[in-house]
Design a protein around this motif. Structure first.
Motif, PDB file in Angstrom:
ATOM      1  N   ASN A 111     -51.592 -41.354 -30.855  1.00  0.00           N
ATOM      2  CA  ASN A 111     -50.733 -41.452 -32.185  1.00  0.00           C
ATOM      3  C   ASN A 111     -50.497 -39.915 -32.652  1.00  0.00           C
ATOM      4  O   ASN A 111     -50.815 -38.953 -32.277  1.00  0.00           O
ATOM      5  N   ASP A 112     -49.757 -39.960 -34.021  1.00  0.00           N
ATOM      6  CA  ASP A 112     -49.648 -38.771 -34.653  1.00  0.00           C
ATOM      7  C   ASP A 112     -50.810 -37.776 -34.861  1.00  0.00           C
ATOM      8  O   ASP A 112     -50.773 -36.539 -34.894  1.00  0.00           O
ATOM      9  N   LYS A 113     -51.902 -38.422 -35.140  1.00  0.00           N
ATOM     10  CA  LYS A 113     -53.064 -37.573 -35.347  1.00  0.00           C
ATOM     11  C   LYS A 113     -53.898 -37.255 -34.149  1.00  0.00           C
ATOM     12  O   LYS A 113     -54.844 -36.604 -34.218  1.00  0.00           O
ATOM     13  N   GLY A 114     -53.274 -37.523 -32.741  1.00  0.00           N
ATOM     14  CA  GLY A 114     -53.945 -37.030 -31.798  1.00  0.00           C
ATOM     15  C   GLY A 114     -54.874 -37.925 -31.239  1.00  0.00           C
ATOM     16  O   GLY A 114     -55.602 -37.854 -30.202  1.00  0.00           O
ATOM     17  N   GLU A 115     -55.227 -39.429 -31.920  1.00  0.00           N
ATOM     18  CA  GLU A 115     -56.063 -40.316 -31.645  1.00  0.00           C
ATOM     19  C   GLU A 115     -55.456 -41.197 -30.593  1.00  0.00           C
ATOM     20  O   GLU A 115     -54.301 -41.441 -30.441  1.00  0.00           O
ATOM     21  N   VAL A 116     -56.390 -41.706 -29.562  1.00  0.00           N
ATOM     22  CA  VAL A 116     -55.916 -42.826 -28.672  1.00  0.00           C
ATOM     23  C   VAL A 116     -55.625 -43.974 -29.091  1.00  0.00           C
ATOM     24  O   VAL A 116     -56.192 -44.549 -30.039  1.00  0.00           O
ATOM     25  N   GLU A 117     -54.328 -44.621 -29.076  1.00  0.00           N
ATOM     26  CA  GLU A 117     -53.748 -45.565 -29.510  1.00  0.00           C
ATOM     27  C   GLU A 117     -53.419 -46.413 -28.812  1.00  0.00           C
ATOM     28  O   GLU A 117     -53.821 -47.851 -28.924  1.00  0.00           O
ATOM     29  N   ALA A 118     -53.272 -46.361 -27.476  1.00  0.00           N
ATOM     30  CA  ALA A 118     -53.035 -47.529 -26.548  1.00  0.00           C
ATOM     31  C   ALA A 118     -53.120 -46.940 -25.089  1.00  0.00           C
ATOM     32  O   ALA A 118     -53.127 -45.602 -24.609  1.00  0.00           O
ATOM     33  N   LEU A 119     -53.211 -47.908 -23.837  1.00  0.00           N
ATOM     34  CA  LEU A 119     -53.197 -47.266 -22.676  1.00  0.00           C
ATOM     35  C   LEU A 119     -51.936 -48.041 -21.978  1.00  0.00           C
ATOM     36  O   LEU A 119     -52.098 -49.311 -22.288  1.00  0.00           O
ATOM     37  N   VAL A 120     -51.250 -47.339 -21.219  1.00  0.00           N
ATOM     38  CA  VAL A 120     -50.120 -47.976 -20.470  1.00  0.00           C
ATOM     39  C   VAL A 120     -50.377 -47.635 -19.029  1.00  0.00           C
ATOM     40  O   VAL A 120     -50.558 -46.738 -18.689  1.00  0.00           O
ATOM     41  N   GLY A 121     -49.817 -48.522 -18.088  1.00  0.00           N
ATOM     42  CA  GLY A 121     -49.883 -48.086 -16.604  1.00  0.00           C
ATOM     43  C   GLY A 121     -49.281 -49.267 -15.977  1.00  0.00           C
ATOM     44  O   GLY A 121     -48.526 -50.131 -16.260  1.00  0.00           O
ATOM     45  N   PHE A 122     -49.380 -48.771 -14.684  1.00  0.00           N
ATOM     46  CA  PHE A 122     -48.973 -49.652 -13.517  1.00  0.00           C
ATOM     47  C   PHE A 122     -50.065 -49.983 -12.502  1.00  0.00           C
ATOM     48  O   PHE A 122     -50.941 -49.311 -12.285  1.00  0.00           O
ATOM     49  N   MET A 123     -50.135 -51.432 -12.042  1.00  0.00           N
ATOM     50  CA  MET A 123     -50.797 -51.715 -11.087  1.00  0.00           C
ATOM     51  C   MET A 123     -49.871 -51.789  -9.826  1.00  0.00           C
ATOM     52  O   MET A 123     -48.866 -52.422  -9.721  1.00  0.00           O
ATOM     53  N   PHE A 124     -50.348 -51.415  -8.680  1.00  0.00           N
ATOM     54  CA  PHE A 124     -49.685 -51.246  -7.285  1.00  0.00           C
ATOM     55  C   PHE A 124     -50.555 -51.897  -6.267  1.00  0.00           C
ATOM     56  O   PHE A 124     -51.685 -51.758  -6.164  1.00  0.00           O
ATOM     57  N   ASP A 125     -49.950 -52.810  -5.465  1.00  0.00           N
ATOM     58  CA  ASP A 125     -50.849 -53.258  -4.430  1.00  0.00           C
ATOM     59  C   ASP A 125     -50.790 -52.531  -3.284  1.00  0.00           C
ATOM     60  O   ASP A 125     -49.774 -52.141  -2.955  1.00  0.00           O
ATOM     61  N   ILE A 126     -51.903 -51.991  -2.989  1.00  0.00           N
ATOM     62  CA  ILE A 126     -52.091 -50.911  -2.123  1.00  0.00           C
ATOM     63  C   ILE A 126     -52.984 -51.498  -0.710  1.00  0.00           C
ATOM     64  O   ILE A 126     -53.348 -50.674   0.086  1.00  0.00           O
ATOM     65  N   SER A 127     -52.705 -53.013  -0.359  1.00  0.00           N
ATOM     66  CA  SER A 127     -53.571 -53.533   0.471  1.00  0.00           C
ATOM     67  C   SER A 127     -53.211 -52.979   1.980  1.00  0.00           C
ATOM     68  O   SER A 127     -53.858 -52.620   2.681  1.00  0.00           O
ATOM     69  N   GLU A 128     -51.879 -52.686   2.193  1.00  0.00           N
ATOM     70  CA  GLU A 128     -51.455 -52.539   3.373  1.00  0.00           C
ATOM     71  C   GLU A 128     -51.631 -50.997   3.776  1.00  0.00           C
ATOM     72  O   GLU A 128     -52.229 -50.636   4.839  1.00  0.00           O
ATOM     73  N   ARG A 129     -51.589 -50.186   2.522  1.00  0.00           N
ATOM     74  CA  ARG A 129     -52.110 -48.691   2.888  1.00  0.00           C
ATOM     75  C   ARG A 129     -53.458 -48.814   3.010  1.00  0.00           C
ATOM     76  O   ARG A 129     -53.710 -47.777   3.892  1.00  0.00           O
ATOM     77  N   LYS A 130     -54.218 -49.423   2.313  1.00  0.00           N
ATOM     78  CA  LYS A 130     -55.696 -49.448   2.527  1.00  0.00           C
ATOM     79  C   LYS A 130     -56.168 -50.097   4.079  1.00  0.00           C
ATOM     80  O   LYS A 130     -57.086 -49.185   4.741  1.00  0.00           O
ATOM     81  N   LYS A 131     -55.361 -50.889   4.617  1.00  0.00           N
ATOM     82  CA  LYS A 131     -55.517 -51.397   6.079  1.00  0.00           C
ATOM     83  C   LYS A 131     -55.211 -50.133   7.160  1.00  0.00           C
ATOM     84  O   LYS A 131     -56.033 -49.826   8.047  1.00  0.00           O
ATOM     85  N   SER A 132     -53.991 -49.305   6.704  1.00  0.00           N
ATOM     86  CA  SER A 132     -53.902 -48.302   7.615  1.00  0.00           C
ATOM     87  C   SER A 132     -54.755 -47.166   7.393  1.00  0.00           C
ATOM     88  O   SER A 132     -55.167 -46.703   8.485  1.00  0.00           O
TER      89      SER A 132
END
Length: 312
Positions: A111-132
């Protein structure tokens, strides 16, 4: 509604449509309540859990593989508290009871005070990458094993022998324990190749290697092909008399195998000669001296008529 408000509403709808049309799964967590403010509908296609079932952070934690849960949660919470963007790979539980590899990319919103306000993100399916990646790691492990394995007999090669001998020498030096070494040579092996052919000679080497490997009783003992028709055994924490007994057991096992050798000057069966020696690394010296002495004793065994053991 003003034009600005209308445009903002349209922009929000456009952004939401774009987010929900991607393979990545967008989400937002309110930091104060640790509850999901939003999670994309793609989550249901990937994991099977309904969009509405993602209420708070506990739902995220509980749907994580138990082996990943502790370190992922500790890492993500610590990074979030510090206001640091981060990412983590972990296995997420599906509604059917299986696991899917996920990469969570997290951005910390302040926020404007520099305090943590929220977390935003993305989840990615990396199963095939892990198999490789796992296939690549397995290939690397196999290549590493092959680099320490004699291609013909399957036992350790000279490279691994030298490495193990160096480690065991240092260990014996620290612990004040004896270290024994056996050098073994198949008698009249040139005549064997000349009489039976090189393919049969290769089979003979493999057979002898198998017999020697079966004669080793302790996990730390190492059998290696030294070169040609020569093999070596490293026997940690073994005195000379015990090493001589190991050598005699190996010699007897090869004799009992009754491998024909009609071209031998010693016997009508394959026989071996051995040099056996023991060092106390705490007294000084180096592993090269151990090999050299065993080689001299082996030479003496062959000079004395072969099919015997010389220990010193």
């Amino acid at each position: 509604m003003t034009n600005d408000a209308t445009e903002m509403s349209i922009d929000t709808a456009v952004y939401k449509t774009l987010l929900e049309s991607t393979e990545a799964i967008p989400w937002k967590i309110d930091w104060a309540t640790l509850r999901f403010a939003y999670i994309g509908p793609q989550i249901e296609r990937l994991l099977g859990w309904s969009q509405g079932s993602w209420v708070g952070i506990d739902d995220w934690v509980e749907r994580m593989h138990p082996e990943d849960r502790s370190w992922v949660v500790d890492f993500c919470v610590a990074q979030s508290k510090a206001g640091v963007d981060h990412e983590a790979d972990y296995r997420a539980l599906t509604a059917e009871g299986n696991y899917v590899w996920i990469r969570d990319v997290v951005h910390v919103v302040r926020n404007d005070k520099g305090e943590v306000e929220a977390l935003v993100g993305f989840m990615f399916d990396i199963s095939e990458r892990k198999k490789s990646e796992e296939k690549l790691l397995q290939l690397q492990r196999e290549l590493q094993e092959l680099s320490y394995q004699d291609g013909l007999t399957g036992v350790a090669n000279r490279r691994l022998l030298d490495s193990v001998l160096e480690v065991e020498w240092a260990s014996a030096q620290r612990g004040g324990q004896p270290l024994s070494f056996i050098m073994l040579d198949i008698d009249c092996f040139k005549q064997y190749n000349d009489h039976y052919g090189h393919l049969a000679g290769d089979d003979c080497l493999r057979r002898v290697a198998q017999i020697l490997a079966a004669s080793i009783l302790r996990p730390r003992d190492l059998l290696a092909r030294f070169g040609g028709e020569e093999f070596a055994l490293v026997l940690p924490e073994t005195d000379l008399e015990s090493a001589r007994q190991v050598a005699e057991r190996c010699r007897a096992a090869i004799s009992d195998a009754s491998i024909p050798h009609r071209a031998s000057d010693v016997s009508h069966l394959v026989t071996v000669s051995m040099g056996v020696t023991t060092a106390n690394p705490a007294d000084g010296g180096g592993q090269a001296s151990l090999i050299e002495k065993a080689d001299r004793l082996l030479y003496r065994a062959k000079q004395n008529g072969r099919d015997q053991i010389v220990a010193d």
